[in-house]
Design an enzyme around this catalytic site. Sequence first.
Site, short mmCIF file in Angstrom:
data_model
loop_
_atom_site.label_atom_id
_atom_site.label_comp_id
_atom_site.label_asym_id
_atom_site.label_seq_id
_atom_site.Cartn_x
_atom_site.Cartn_y
_atom_site.Cartn_z
N PHE B 230 0.82 -1.22 0.00
CA PHE B 230 0.00 0.00 0.00
C PHE B 230 0.84 1.26 0.00
CE2 PHE B 230 -2.10 -3.27 2.77
CZ PHE B 230 -2.91 -3.78 1.78
N GLY B 457 -0.16 -8.47 -4.17
CA GLY B 457 -1.58 -8.75 -3.96
C GLY B 457 -2.46 -8.18 -5.05
N ARG B 593 -7.97 -0.47 -20.93
CA ARG B 593 -8.39 -1.84 -21.19
C ARG B 593 -8.20 -2.70 -19.94
NH1 ARG B 593 -4.91 -5.46 -25.32
NH2 ARG B 593 -6.44 -7.05 -25.90
N GLY B 669 -4.95 0.03 -9.96
CA GLY B 669 -4.71 -0.25 -8.54
C GLY B 669 -5.38 0.65 -7.54
N GLU B 670 -5.25 1.95 -7.67
CA GLU B 670 -5.62 2.83 -6.56
C GLU B 670 -6.91 3.61 -6.77
OE1 GLU B 670 -1.46 4.33 -4.86
OE2 GLU B 670 -1.51 3.97 -7.00
#
Lengths: 321, 705
Positions: B230, B457, B593, B669-670
Amino acid sequence: MKIFDYRAANSVAEAIAAAGPGSAFLAAGTEVVPALRDGLLHPDRLIDLLPLGLDGIERRDDGLRLGGLARLSDIASHPEVLASAPALASAIEQSGTAAIRSMGTLAGNLLQQVRCPYYRGAAPCNRRAPGSGCSVARGDQRHAALMPLSFHCAAVHPSDPAVALASLDATIVVEGRAGRRTLSLDQLYPAAGAVLGVPSVLESGDLIIALDLPAGRLPGRYAKIRDRSSFDFALVSAAGGLRLEGGVVVEAALALGGIAWKPWRCRRAEAMLVGRPWSADLVRQAVAAELSGATPLEGTRFKVELAIRAAATVLDPGGPS
Amino acid sequence: MTIGAPLPRQDAAVKVTGAAQYVGDLEVPGALEGVFVVSAVAAGRIRSIDRADALTVPGVVSIFGPGQLGVTGPIEHWAAGQASMPMTDAEIRYEGQPVALVLATTGIAAREAAARLVVTIDPLPHQSSFAASLDLGIEIKDWAPTSTAVGSVADGLAAAEVTITARYRTADRHHVALEPSAVVARWVDGGIDLWTSTQWVFGVRAAMAQMFSLPPDKVRVRSGYVGGGFGAKGSTWPHEFLAVAASRAVAAPVRIVLPRSQTFTLHGYQPATVQELTLGARNDGTLTAIRHESWNAASVADDYVEHGSLGSRTMYACPNIETRDRIVRLNRPQPTFMRAPHEGPGMVGLEIAMDELADRLDMDPVELRIRNYARHDPTSGKPFSSKALDQCYRLGAERFGWARRSPVPAAWGPGGVRIGMGMASALMSTFRFGASARVTLERDGSTLVETGAHEIGTGVRTILPQIAADALGLPIERVRVSLGDTTLPEAGGTFGSATTLSVGSAVRIAAVKLKERLETLAGEPGLEPREYAEVLALHRLERVSEEGTWAPTREEGAYAMNAYGAVFVEVAVAPHDPVPRVTRCVGAFSVGRIINPRTARSQVIGGMIWGLGQALLEDSRLDPALGRFVAKGFGSYQIPVNADVPAVDAIFADEFDPHASPIGARGVGEIGTIGVGAAVANAVFNATGVRVRDLPIRVESLLQP
């Protein structure tokens, strides 16, 4: 973690005899093991109580007897408890996690240490290091007591079941060096003004062998207000109930949690309620009167209103029973 | 087509069965276990260290104090989390700073000795309170500008018919990865062999090479499975440097696994922000002015700018935008990037302000955002590489049932429970980095993808084989992947939502080159995968291998790139227990995509849950008198548990970004965490009529009798 001796006790007498300076009783370990890991407990000897049994739940002529080592989850699912003390079952269901409830014992739950982050987090704390000062006074107060023990400690008692037990007039059966004695829940915890923040007044060698729930009490409910929906201690909680006749309160029981170093039985509020026609306003006034003696720290002021709402939930005759 | 297939995680089985090895699990013969003793005060000077009692603990080998590890600070390096290096001098700059390192043959002995070490520190006055120190805010030079201006906000406000000005706050938050940071350092043959739980092995290598004056090829860094990063494991932190120095000093391997309490102070956190926003608009909702100023708490150990106003530079079409980010240097641990930095806190301010504007204008919040939809970047003037946020508003609103929202606050649901709906836009600027990868085909058809990227992860271990399998026309079962080692082709860190687009592009290039090589060997185009073995056999080759390298090009710099989303949230607030509970959450995302819909969905719903933590729970309270974070564990620092997590739904716009990367991907991801905080606050307003501008939202804000 320092090296310690471990001894399993095979009888109550043996457990009491084995206790002494530097010893600690161990039951399920849900309290003691984390305390060892976090450096909150430094015993020379652990005395394992689990071989003692003491985990029965039995109906007696004058009420229910709960073994001191009864598992929380066994109590919460017991038909007699569900029938006569649903507030206790509900309080247990809302405490900890399923894993903790399945392991943890009733006596251990009542004797757990505070969750104050200063105590847990190695900050200056009189409970952890007497004389180091209470950080709450100038610090973060959100989880502190509305009615602190003393200038020396402002932590709250974290137990949910204790609040329900207080509303149910439970008594505690203690076996110690001087024999057997019975305490009220109020007597289990230190008196206001105490200098030392200890979890209870019990002394080395004292063992809670049972709790008695007297018959004929209001079954009651339990309401818990917490930031997180599960696995969280109460900001404020309430246990208790009412009996009305023709709209008039004839019997009331109320205990509050999350506001003091012990479960707070609200005798003054109960007295204000009994004999008057029930109304939401009456409940509000009664709880406000109960808490009027508090001189809250700035950061705990909001708990007065929270306590009123939690109490209103359990003292609502129209609510679910 | 393997790309676009919802393949399950390749590492799922080893993780759920416990077979996956983390740094703390490694068996290292002869390793000593290290435990730091940290400062309890926020400023001061170490006067003395009394080792006598600690040295009596059986198993203790060494106790190092300041200046005794043979390293000097500070370290100025782009991959280091902070310049200040603890244990190089007697100065205490923040609470939690390591002051001694105990090495013992077991972790239990090291912890006991650490507890018995007596460190005497002469405290000095400290300044730790952010709230009380905003006037100390300064602008510093950083990777992005800290102030921007287009047009004139003064003119824009003069032209406005409605103006909103308010202050918003986000809390200090910690990464609290389930796997605490851990390192095994070995000083061997005048070089370093390092296992560390990191998101960036090549960053660690570069920083170590500088710190220990070694050529990079004398430093090997490996990172196996990472139990959550993270951002906390994105940079190289003092515990990693000091573990290496300790290994050198005792000529033995040294392992340090940070105890949970030290994860709150030793590798950064998301600093609290205060944001001041002014919006000007015409009655029809058209924005005429945006001013966004943000302050964040920082450390005296180094600089860290939480670019809170970054999103406001590009979110809405507006001719007049001014932004400014300042830091306030305090005696507190060094902050760092945390999922999601910059826009993560920053969009809280902008998107609550937009809700306030919609309410003032009596306009639907979605309609207000569409009215101000940016077709090009309003600050730089550049076109967007690709943007399907309009689709997200529509798809998300439909899926959520936004049309059922009552615009009037305090609509009542069953049982006296107030139900509210709120929404917010999400935006995160796209990061991209150069990356290389190697793809090797064996004669038996098995294929290996190698790159120094990381599985933290996010799904990298599944996605990279998927891209190779797609290019080579092979089934995914034939493709393995090797990651997290500086002996592999270099890749950037797994952060900034950049790995799939960057490393994935390199894998694609390598795999395509490999296919071309096979076709050259075969002397014919259009080779079928079943013919690969035959071609290798014909040329008596056991294997063929190709490397691919990808880097962002200058031409692509002509585009503005952002990931986008629209988040819709429903909350319930009960009269007797007014702690807000989120009952539904829908996010629609424009991220380019989608390579793997399953891992992508997992990323964004995890992000949305992370955002619920920001909205309602995560609040690391810093005690200004003690100069320390009060909570140092999961008991007091709360993150959501399952019971807090409602139905969370995610959808993706159908999109291919031709400019962000050759594989059409942007960044997943974020983005999921962004917007949730504001959407919850806006839903709470819709439910109760109470406007909350500080996160997390606490019950005490909603307690009017």
